[in-house]
Structure formats: structure tokens, C-alpha cells
Design an enzyme around this catalytic site. Structure first.
Site, mmCIF file in Angstrom:
data_model
loop_
_atom_site.group_PDB
_atom_site.id
_atom_site.type_symbol
_atom_site.label_atom_id
_atom_site.label_comp_id
_atom_site.label_asym_id
_atom_site.label_seq_id
_atom_site.Cartn_x
_atom_site.Cartn_y
_atom_site.Cartn_z
ATOM 1 N N LYS A 1 8.215 8.668 10.219
ATOM 2 C CA LYS A 1 8.792 7.617 11.072
ATOM 3 C C LYS A 1 9.726 8.222 12.128
ATOM 4 O O LYS A 1 9.764 7.751 13.264
ATOM 5 C CB LYS A 1 9.538 6.594 10.209
ATOM 6 C CG LYS A 1 8.588 5.686 9.434
ATOM 7 C CD LYS A 1 9.313 4.551 8.732
ATOM 8 C CE LYS A 1 8.322 3.663 7.999
ATOM 9 N NZ LYS A 1 8.932 2.556 7.286
ATOM 10 N N GLU B 1 4.744 5.908 -4.665
ATOM 11 C CA GLU B 1 6.083 6.023 -4.079
ATOM 12 C C GLU B 1 7.194 6.203 -5.119
ATOM 13 O O GLU B 1 8.129 6.952 -4.890
ATOM 14 C CB GLU B 1 6.382 4.805 -3.201
ATOM 15 C CG GLU B 1 5.531 4.784 -1.944
ATOM 16 C CD GLU B 1 5.913 3.664 -1.002
ATOM 17 O OE1 GLU B 1 6.955 3.747 -0.350
ATOM 18 O OE2 GLU B 1 5.162 2.666 -0.947
ATOM 19 N N HIS C 1 -20.699 -1.882 -8.001
ATOM 20 C CA HIS C 1 -21.873 -1.531 -7.211
ATOM 21 C C HIS C 1 -21.783 -0.126 -6.630
ATOM 22 O O HIS C 1 -22.591 0.229 -5.769
ATOM 23 C CB HIS C 1 -22.062 -2.571 -6.103
ATOM 24 C CG HIS C 1 -22.223 -3.960 -6.662
ATOM 25 N ND1 HIS C 1 -23.448 -4.483 -7.003
ATOM 26 C CD2 HIS C 1 -21.301 -4.896 -6.999
ATOM 27 C CE1 HIS C 1 -23.272 -5.706 -7.498
ATOM 28 N NE2 HIS C 1 -21.975 -5.975 -7.517
HETATM 29 C C1 F6R Z 1 9.378 2.067 1.393
HETATM 30 C C2 F6R Z 1 8.022 1.516 1.408
HETATM 31 C C3 F6R Z 1 7.175 1.703 2.630
HETATM 32 C C4 F6R Z 1 7.542 0.684 3.735
HETATM 33 C C5 F6R Z 1 6.644 0.871 4.958
HETATM 34 C C6 F6R Z 1 6.862 -0.177 6.030
HETATM 35 O O1 F6R Z 1 10.056 1.606 0.257
HETATM 36 O O2 F6R Z 1 7.603 0.945 0.455
HETATM 37 O O3 F6R Z 1 5.828 1.559 2.253
HETATM 38 O O4 F6R Z 1 7.414 -0.617 3.234
HETATM 39 O O5 F6R Z 1 6.866 2.143 5.492
HETATM 40 O O6 F6R Z 1 8.212 -0.332 6.331
HETATM 41 P P1 F6R Z 1 8.826 -1.814 6.371
HETATM 42 O O7 F6R Z 1 8.574 -2.380 5.027
HETATM 43 O O8 F6R Z 1 10.275 -1.630 6.656
HETATM 44 O O9 F6R Z 1 8.098 -2.521 7.454
#
Ligand code: F6R
Length: 359
Positions: free
Chosen positions: A342, A233, A249
Site C-alpha cells: 500500500k 492473515e 466438477h
Molecule cells: C487487514 C485486512 C486487509 C484489508 C484490505 C483492504 O486487516 O484484512 O485485507 O481489509 O487491505 O483495506 P480496507 O479494509 O481498509 O479497505
């Protein structure tokens, strides 16, 4: 001039101030531990099991915490990183849902199922819908909403460990000597420390534009996973991780046969107190990598105590990932492709249904 020596280049490449977010690592961890443990927290009696739910930068804190407390927690902890609460969950289950935004649909789904099954629910978020889902008791732990979820790891991990320690599910804590050790290590990997003596900058330079693989045994397995996530990321690079002894393994085989060693970089996370049976395996692996001419590095978390070792290794890998981003000239903060998915899910996934259930 290296990308990190010129403040103007750093500011231009890190407009979201991902590096600055790492400044308060130890303070954020300790403050939120205290807040998490303060309670009053209620748990089922008898308590038979714990489920910790979360994804990505929030989910990793469940993995880290479960691994850390495994040697002392009297009940099983199951980590959930998808939509479904396990069938065994019921009135004697404590469900802890962690989502920084509080709006991740998988986590919201698990929270609603927990409520429906009469589980005790504790939620950790900076806001969002999650704080409005209440189980048998109203138990929400709020963390500041001023950063990317993955940059909030010290806040969320501290809160979660605080909860587990407040509920007497772990006896671990960050001892003062360990805290001092981690703070001093942290100073040594900050931007102000030159590459010559800065372990994280040196590692970033070694792995950048290679294919990094991170290895660790307990208690650092979750840190190797975190390293992969942060390289994905922050540095926007592919990476992988595996755990010892399991990978001995299977995954060991291609390293014994590799023909493209120059493409890879291997990071081995160890602690100063690895038991001999683990140390022997890691030494064997390092010998193999040397023979196969694969660039590799060992990092030894030498803080006294397991919490300090995990924190020290987390600080290291987080800085490595941001320095690798600076070297590549990519902005560590935005992850637009996750946002795009999302947005799509918000229209067509479980989100619209969940929104109706949690106004
Ligand atoms: C963004 C990140 C993502 C979010 C993931 C879940 O910085 O690291 O991996 O953590 O999309 O979102 P949250 O953390 O808001 O539940």
C-alpha cells in the site's frame, strides 16, 4: 503447556489483542445492523441492480451478504473486488462501497466512477477519503476505528446487512433463538474454554503446519473464503478454499489421486439444513478423504436460521485462525507486507490521482 493456557504467553503473542477483538462479535454485528438499517436511505427508483465494492477484510462482507440475500433479493447484486465499476452501472444502480480504512484505492476508484455515472452511492468506513465521496445522496455509515479491518467484520457485515434490510432487499434477520444459540457457541470457543471442549482450539491444533483447504456450499461459501483469508492473515499460513457443488466438477480429481494426504488438512463447513443434494456430495467427499487418509473435519453450523448459521461459522473460523497463530508463536495482528504494497501504491499507483480528486 499449550500456548493458550498461559495468560502471559497469550499476551506476549497477541500484543495487538486480536483475540479480544473477537469478544464482541454478536454485539458488534447486531448494533451495526440496527445503525445500518436506520437510514434514512435513498435508492434509485426503479432500482435495477446493486454493486458492492470492497477488498480483503472489507470485501468479504460483500461476498457474505450477497450470498445470504440471494434467495430473497429481487435485483442482481454484483461484487466488485478491483478498480472498475461494471459498464451496466448507471442512474438505476445502487453502489455500496465498503472500506474499513476508507483509503483503499480500488474502492475509492469505484466510488468515484459511481459518482461520475450518477449512481446512488452508500459508503461504509471508519473514516478516510471514502466518506468524502458523495453520490446522488449523501449516505455514509461510520464504524468505530479501533481495530484491523479484518477484525471489524462483524461491524461491517452488520452495517451492510442492515442497509440491505432497511432497503427491503432482504427479509433475513438474526432471530432471538438464533442469537442465543450463536452467543452460547461463542462462549464455548473463547480463550477461557479449555481445549478439551473448545472446538476452535482443537481445529487449530489439527491444521497448524499443514496445508488447510476449506469447503462449503451456500450459504457458507463466503465463510470458507473468510477462513482462508483469516488463516492467511492471522495465522500467516497458506490456505485454500473451494465451493460445492462447483468443485465437484474439477477439484475432486486430485483428492482422488493424492499421494501426499498427510500434508493436507480439509475443513468442511456444513449447516444442519443442507439440502439432500448437497449433503450427499459432502458425504461422498468425506468418504473419499477417509479412503485417501487425508485429515479432515466437519463443522456443522446448527443455529436456527441462515443468518445465525453464517455468524456461527464465522465465529468458529475466526477463532481457529487466531489459535493457530498462537500455536505457531506468530503475532496475529500485523500484516506488514500488505502495508508495504500500500505504501508503494500510495506513491506510484492510482492513489496520488485519487487524492487530487478527493481532497
Ligand atoms: C487487514 C485486512 C486487509 C484489508 C484490505 C483492504 O486487516 O484484512 O485485507 O481489509 O487491505 O483495506 P480496507 O479494509 O481498509 O479497505
Amino acid at each position: 503447556m499449550p500456548a493458550w493456557d498461559d495468560p502471559k504467553t497469550v499476551a506476549a503473542n497477541d500484543p495487538g489483542r486480536m483475540l479480544a477483538a473477537l469478544d464482541g462479535y454478536v454485539d458488534d454485528f447486531l448494533t451495526s445492523w440496527k445503525a445500518g438499517s436506520r437510514g434514512p436511505l435513498k435508492i434509485p427508483s426503479p432500482l435495477r441492480n446493486v454493486v458492492i465494492s470492497g477488498l480483503g477484510g472489507s470485501g468479504i462482507v460483500g461476498s457474505l451478504a450477497a450470498e445470504l440475500v440471494r434467495d430473497s433479493c429481487a435485483v442482481p447484486i454484483v461484487i466488485v473486488k478491483d478498480y472498475d465499476l461494471p459498464a451496466f452501472a448507471g442512474k438505476d444502480t445502487l453502489v455500496i462501497c465498503v472500506s474499513y480504512s476508507g483509503n483503499t484505492e480500488e474502492t475509492l476508484d469505484v466510488a468515484l466512477q459511481a459518482k461520475g455515472k450518477g449512481c446512488t452511492l452508500i459508503t461504509i468506513s471508519s473514516g478516510g477519503r471514502l466518506q468524502r465521496v458523495h453520490g446522488a445522496h449523501e449516505q455514509h455509515i461510520s464504524v468505530p476505528a479501533d481495530r484491523q479491518p479484518r477484525a471489524a467484520l462483524p461491524l461491517m457485515l452488520g452495517s451492510l446487512l442492515g442497509v440491505l434490510s432497511g432497503l427491503k432487499l432482504t427479509k433475513h434477520r438474526l432471530e432471538p433463538a438464533s442469537e442465543r444459540h450463536v452467543r452460547s457457541f461463542h462462549e464455548g470457543v473463547k480463550l477461557s474454554t479449555s481445549e478439551q471442549t473448545n472446538r476452535a482450539k482443537r481445529t487449530a491444533r489439527a491444521l497448524v503446519e499443514k496445508y488447510p483447504s476449506w469447503y462449503a456450499a451456500r450459504p457458507l461459501v463466503g465463510v470458507a473464503l473468510r477462513a482462508r483469508h483469516q488463516i492467511n492473515e492471522n495465522s500467516k499460513m497458506l490456505a485454500r478454499n473451494d465451493e460445492v457443488p462447483e468443485c465437484n466438477h474439477n477439484d475432486l480429481v486430485p483428492w482422488g489421486e493424492t499421494r501426499d494426504g498427510a500434508r493436507h488438512w480439509v475443513g468442511i463447513l456444513r449447516t444442519a439444513s443442507d439440502p439432500p443434494q448437497i449433503a450427499r456430495r459432502l458425504d461422498f467427499f468425506i468418504d473419499l478423504l477417509e479412503r485417501q487418509r487425508v485429515t479432515h473435519e466437519e463443522f456443522v453450523a446448527d443455529a436456527p436460521g441462515v443468518v445465525g448459521q453464517v455468524l456461527q461459522a464465522l465465529v468458529y473460523v475466526d477463532y481457529v485462525s487466531v489459535y493457530a497463530a498462537l500455536l505457531r508463536g506468530v503475532d496475529p495482528t500485523p500484516v506488514p507486507i500488505i502495508g508495504q504494497l500500500k505504501d508503494l501504491l500510495a506513491k506510484h499507483g492510482r492513489a496520488p490521482q485519487l487524492a487530487k480528486q478527493i481532497p
